[in-house]
Design a protein around this motif. Structure first.
Motif, PDB file in Angstrom:
ATOM      1  N   HIS A  57      49.436 -20.844  28.988  1.00  0.00           N
ATOM      2  CA  HIS A  57      48.139 -20.239  29.288  1.00  0.00           C
ATOM      3  C   HIS A  57      48.038 -18.800  28.801  1.00  0.00           C
ATOM      4  N   GLU A  58      49.139 -18.282  28.283  1.00  0.00           N
ATOM      5  CA  GLU A  58      49.130 -16.910  27.785  1.00  0.00           C
ATOM      6  C   GLU A  58      48.694 -16.844  26.326  1.00  0.00           C
ATOM      7  N   MET A  91      35.178 -25.247  34.983  1.00  0.00           N
ATOM      8  CA  MET A  91      36.586 -24.872  35.103  1.00  0.00           C
ATOM      9  C   MET A  91      37.365 -25.110  33.812  1.00  0.00           C
ATOM     10  N   PHE A  92      37.134 -26.247  33.173  1.00  0.00           N
ATOM     11  CA  PHE A  92      38.018 -26.589  32.061  1.00  0.00           C
ATOM     12  C   PHE A  92      37.638 -25.871  30.770  1.00  0.00           C
ATOM     13  N   THR A  93      36.520 -25.122  30.779  1.00  0.00           N
ATOM     14  CA  THR A  93      36.183 -24.314  29.606  1.00  0.00           C
ATOM     15  C   THR A  93      36.419 -22.831  29.861  1.00  0.00           C
ATOM     16  N   SER A  94      37.186 -22.507  30.884  1.00  0.00           N
ATOM     17  CA  SER A  94      37.416 -21.098  31.218  1.00  0.00           C
ATOM     18  C   SER A  94      38.905 -20.804  31.357  1.00  0.00           C
ATOM     19  N   ASP A  95      39.247 -19.539  31.205  1.00  0.00           N
ATOM     20  CA  ASP A  95      40.620 -19.058  31.359  1.00  0.00           C
ATOM     21  C   ASP A  95      40.729 -18.209  32.624  1.00  0.00           C
ATOM     22  N   ARG A  96      41.979 -17.878  32.976  1.00  0.00           N
ATOM     23  CA  ARG A  96      42.188 -16.929  34.066  1.00  0.00           C
ATOM     24  C   ARG A  96      41.664 -15.547  33.656  1.00  0.00           C
ATOM     25  N   PRO A  97      41.134 -14.764  34.573  1.00  0.00           N
ATOM     26  CA  PRO A  97      41.099 -14.950  36.023  1.00  0.00           C
ATOM     27  C   PRO A  97      39.894 -15.746  36.533  1.00  0.00           C
ATOM     28  N   TYR A  98      38.873 -15.966  35.648  1.00  0.00           N
ATOM     29  CA  TYR A  98      37.682 -16.680  36.138  1.00  0.00           C
ATOM     30  C   TYR A  98      38.039 -18.110  36.555  1.00  0.00           C
ATOM     31  N   HIS A  99      38.931 -18.750  35.795  1.00  0.00           N
ATOM     32  CA  HIS A  99      39.358 -20.100  36.164  1.00  0.00           C
ATOM     33  C   HIS A  99      39.994 -20.113  37.549  1.00  0.00           C
ATOM     34  N   THR A 100      40.798 -19.104  37.858  1.00  0.00           N
ATOM     35  CA  THR A 100      41.453 -19.036  39.169  1.00  0.00           C
ATOM     36  C   THR A 100      40.423 -18.956  40.288  1.00  0.00           C
ATOM     37  N   HIS A 101      39.397 -18.148  40.090  1.00  0.00           N
ATOM     38  CA  HIS A 101      38.302 -18.041  41.063  1.00  0.00           C
ATOM     39  C   HIS A 101      37.667 -19.413  41.314  1.00  0.00           C
ATOM     40  N   LEU A 102      37.339 -20.132  40.238  1.00  0.00           N
ATOM     41  CA  LEU A 102      36.675 -21.430  40.382  1.00  0.00           C
ATOM     42  C   LEU A 102      37.610 -22.468  40.987  1.00  0.00           C
ATOM     43  N   ARG A 103      38.821 -22.557  40.449  1.00  0.00           N
ATOM     44  CA  ARG A 103      39.728 -23.622  40.867  1.00  0.00           C
ATOM     45  C   ARG A 103      40.169 -23.446  42.318  1.00  0.00           C
ATOM     46  N   SER A 104      40.428 -22.217  42.731  1.00  0.00           N
ATOM     47  CA  SER A 104      40.884 -22.002  44.111  1.00  0.00           C
ATOM     48  C   SER A 104      39.809 -22.407  45.102  1.00  0.00           C
ATOM     49  N   GLY A 353      49.574 -28.206  33.756  1.00  0.00           N
ATOM     50  CA  GLY A 353      49.253 -26.802  33.955  1.00  0.00           C
ATOM     51  C   GLY A 353      47.996 -26.601  34.766  1.00  0.00           C
ATOM     52  N   ILE A 354      47.399 -25.424  34.636  1.00  0.00           N
ATOM     53  CA  ILE A 354      46.268 -25.080  35.497  1.00  0.00           C
ATOM     54  C   ILE A 354      45.025 -25.904  35.192  1.00  0.00           C
ATOM     55  N   HIS A 355      45.004 -26.546  34.026  1.00  0.00           N
ATOM     56  CA  HIS A 355      43.845 -27.363  33.662  1.00  0.00           C
ATOM     57  C   HIS A 355      44.102 -28.852  33.873  1.00  0.00           C
ATOM     58  N   THR A 356      45.139 -29.200  34.618  1.00  0.00           N
ATOM     59  CA  THR A 356      45.343 -30.601  34.976  1.00  0.00           C
ATOM     60  C   THR A 356      44.054 -31.151  35.579  1.00  0.00           C
ATOM     61  N   CYS A 357      43.669 -32.343  35.156  1.00  0.00           N
ATOM     62  CA  CYS A 357      42.377 -32.913  35.554  1.00  0.00           C
ATOM     63  C   CYS A 357      42.217 -32.927  37.071  1.00  0.00           C
ATOM     64  N   LEU A 358      41.201 -32.216  37.546  1.00  0.00           N
ATOM     65  CA  LEU A 358      40.930 -32.134  38.978  1.00  0.00           C
ATOM     66  C   LEU A 358      40.604 -33.507  39.560  1.00  0.00           C
ATOM     67  N   GLY A 359      39.920 -34.339  38.785  1.00  0.00           N
ATOM     68  CA  GLY A 359      39.509 -35.644  39.278  1.00  0.00           C
ATOM     69  C   GLY A 359      40.552 -36.724  39.139  1.00  0.00           C
ATOM     70  N   GLY A 360      41.758 -36.368  38.677  1.00  0.00           N
ATOM     71  CA  GLY A 360      42.803 -37.362  38.492  1.00  0.00           C
ATOM     72  C   GLY A 360      43.083 -38.209  39.729  1.00  0.00           C
ATOM     73  N   PRO A 361      43.260 -37.599  40.909  1.00  0.00           N
ATOM     74  CA  PRO A 361      43.535 -38.408  42.102  1.00  0.00           C
ATOM     75  C   PRO A 361      42.429 -39.418  42.423  1.00  0.00           C
ATOM     76  N   LEU A 362      41.167 -39.035  42.210  1.00  0.00           N
ATOM     77  CA  LEU A 362      40.068 -39.956  42.490  1.00  0.00           C
ATOM     78  C   LEU A 362      40.033 -41.086  41.467  1.00  0.00           C
ATOM     79  N   ALA A 363      40.250 -40.774  40.193  1.00  0.00           N
ATOM     80  CA  ALA A 363      40.287 -41.808  39.161  1.00  0.00           C
ATOM     81  C   ALA A 363      41.428 -42.789  39.425  1.00  0.00           C
ATOM     82  N   ARG A 364      42.584 -42.262  39.813  1.00  0.00           N
ATOM     83  CA  ARG A 364      43.721 -43.124  40.128  1.00  0.00           C
ATOM     84  C   ARG A 364      43.389 -44.064  41.292  1.00  0.00           C
TER      85      ARG A 364
END
Length: 409
Positions: A57-58, A91-104, A353-364
Motif C-alpha cells: 500500500h506504500e 472504499m476500493f478507489t481510495s488510499d489511506r488515510p481516506y480509505h481508513t476513515h471509510l473502512r473503519s 490487504g486493506i482492500h480485501t473485498c468487504l463483501g466476501g463473507p456475504l458472497a461466501r
C-alpha cells in the motif's frame, strides 16, 4: 518470439476473455511481470507477486482519481459529475488515510456477525427460488437464480425496496461497464452517469429516513456508525451504499454461475458434495480459486520499485491478475484440477490487504447455502448453453448467458 508476444497484446481478445487460464498461463511463461504495450502497463501473473502487490500500500495506489488512471476520468469530470463525485468516495478507489476513515466506519456497521445472522434468510430464499425450477426444461440461471438471490439479500440488508430490484440490475450493469473496464463500450461513461443519478435518487431518501427513524438494516447502522467521533457524511453513506448494491449482487451472481459451469464440467465433484454437504464451504473457496468472479485489479506505482525482477517506474500501471495467480503451478499443486475439498486454499479471489473485498463473507455465505441446497436436491445441473461467452471486461469474469436444466434425484 515477437509473434508470440504479439498474441498476448490484447487483454480483451476472445481468448483472454473466454479462456483466461490459457491466456494468462502463456503471459506468465513469457514473463511473470510482463509489459503490455497496448494496455501501457505491467501484467503481473505469479502468485507471490500478485499477493505482494495487494499488500503493497506504500508503492502501489488504488486511487482512480490520481496518477495514470486519472486522465480519462478527470477529463470527463465536467460531463459526469455524479459518477465522479460518488465513485471518489468508494472504499476500493481510495488510499489511506481516506480509505481508513471509510473502512473503519463500515467495519462498525458491516460485521461478520451481522452477515452470519442473514444465513437463515438466505437459506429460505435459496429454497423458494430453486423449487419452481424443478420441472422446467430450460432455466435462465442468471436471471432466475444467480441474479435474484444476491440482489434480494443485499436489498433487504441495506433496506432498499424490493420493487426496485430489476432497475437496480440495469443500473448496476451500466456502472459495471466503467468499474470493470468494458473497453468495447464507447458509451459507458454516459450510461454510468445516468445509472449513478438513479441509484443516488433511490438511496438518498432511505438514508435520510433512517437518520430520523433507524431500522434493523445496514444503512441505519452506517448512519449511526461512530469511531471516536468520526462519522460518515451523508454523501459517503450514499456512495458506499451504491457500491454495496452494485458489488453485493454482481460478484455473487458471477460466483454462482461460474460454480454451476464448473460442476457441470466436473460432474464427479457434484456427486461428492451431495454425499458430504460439509464440502460446500471448501467448494466455494475452490470456485473462487479456479474461476472466481474477479479476474484482475489495477494499481499504479507512486514511486519506483522492483517487482519480479522488473523495474517499475513512478506512474506505471500495474494489473494484478488474481485469475493467473490462482493457477500458478509454483504455488498450487495441480492447479488445473478442480478439487472442492482442496485445503488449505490460499487463493487471491477476494484480494488481500486493506482492500480485501468487504463483501466476501456475504458472497461466501450465499454461495455455501446455494451449493448445499442444490447439490442435495438435484442429481445434476446440466448446462444447456452451447457456447459460453463472457462479458468483455478487464476486471470481472461473468457470463453473458447461462441456460440450464435441473435434473431431479
Amino acid at each position: 518470439m515477437a509473434a508470440r508476444q504479439a498474441s498476448l497484446v490484447d487483454l480483451l481478445s476472445d481468448e483472454a476473455v473466454n479462456d483466461p487460464t490459457t491466456y494468462f498461463n502463456r503471459v506468465r511463461d513469457e514473463g511473470p511481470v510482463f509489459w503490455n504495450q497496448r494496455w501501457n502497463g505491467w501484467i503481473v501473473t505469479r502468485h507471490s507477486d500478485v499477493a505482494a502487490g495487494f499488500r503493497n500500500h506504500e508503492q502501489l495506489s488504488s486511487d482512480r482519481f490520481a496518477g495514470p488512471f486519472a486522465e480519462d476520468i478527470l477529463e470527463s469530470k465536467t460531463k459526469y459529475t455524479q459518477l465522479i463525485e460518488f465513485m471518489s468516495k468508494w472504499m476500493f478507489t481510495s488510499d489511506r488515510p481516506y480509505h481508513t476513515h471509510l473502512r473503519s466506519l463500515v467495519n462498525v456497521a458491516f460485521t461478520p456477525r451481522s452477515v452470519e445472522v442473514l444465513r437463515p434468510r438466505v437459506r429460505e430464499l435459496v429454497h423458494s427460488l430453486a423449487e419452481p425450477l424443478r420441472e422446467r426444461d430450460r432455466v435462465n440461471f442468471l436471471a432466475e437464480f444467480a441474479f435474484t438471490l444476491p440482489v434480494i439479500v443485499i436489498a433487504e440488508y441495506l433496506g432498499v425496496p424490493a420493487e426496485a430490484r430489476q432497475q437496480v440490475r440495469e443500473w448496476s450493469e451500466h456502472l459495471g461497464a466503467v468499474v470493470f473496464v468494458a473497453g468495447d463500450n464507447p458509451d459507458r461513461f454516459v450510461t454510468a452517469e445516468k445509472a449513478m443519478n438513479n441509484l443516488v435518487d433511490l438511496i438518498r431518501p432511505i438514508v435520510r429516513a433512517r437518520a430520523v427513524e433507524p431500522k434493523d438494516d445496514l444503512i441505519s447502522a452506517m448512519v449511526n456508525a461512530d469511531v471516536d467521533g468520526d462519522r460518515f457524511t451523508e454523501e459517503e453513506i450514499i456512495a458506499n451504499a451504491v457500491l454495496m448494491v452494485f458489488a453485493g449482487h454482481e460478484t455473487t451472481m458471477n460466483l454462482l454461475s461460474n460454480a454451476t459451469v464448473l460442476f457441470h464440467r466436473f460432474p464427479d465433484t457434484w456427486h461428492r458434495m451431495s454425499e458430504d454437504p460439509r464440502l460446500a464451504r471448501t467448494a466455494v473457496e475452490e470456485v473462487l480459486r479456479y474461476d472466481g468472479p474477479i479476474k484482475a485489479l489495477a494499481r499504479w506505482a507512486t514511486e519506483p520499485f522492483e517487482m519480479g525482477g522488473k523495474r517499475i517506474q513512478r506512474n506505471d500501471r500495474v494489473l494484478l491478475v488474481q485469475h493467473a495467480a490462482n493457477h500458478d503451478p509454483a504455488f498450487f499443486e495441480n492447479p488445473e484440477r478442480f478439487d472442492p475439498a482442496r485445503w488449505p486454499n490460499k487463493h487471491l479471489g477476494f484480494g488481500q490487504g486493506i482492500h480485501t473485498c468487504l463483501g466476501g463473507p456475504l458472497a461466501r455465505l450465499e454461495a455455501q447455502e446455494a451449493l448445499t441446497y442444490l447439490s442435495r436436491e438435484f442429481a445434476s445441473i446440466e448446462v444447456l448453453t452451447q457456447e459460453l461467452t463472457y462479458n468483455r471486461t478487464l476486471v470481472s469474469r461473468g457470463l453473458r448467458e447461462l441456460d440450464v436444466r435441473f435434473h431431479q434425484r
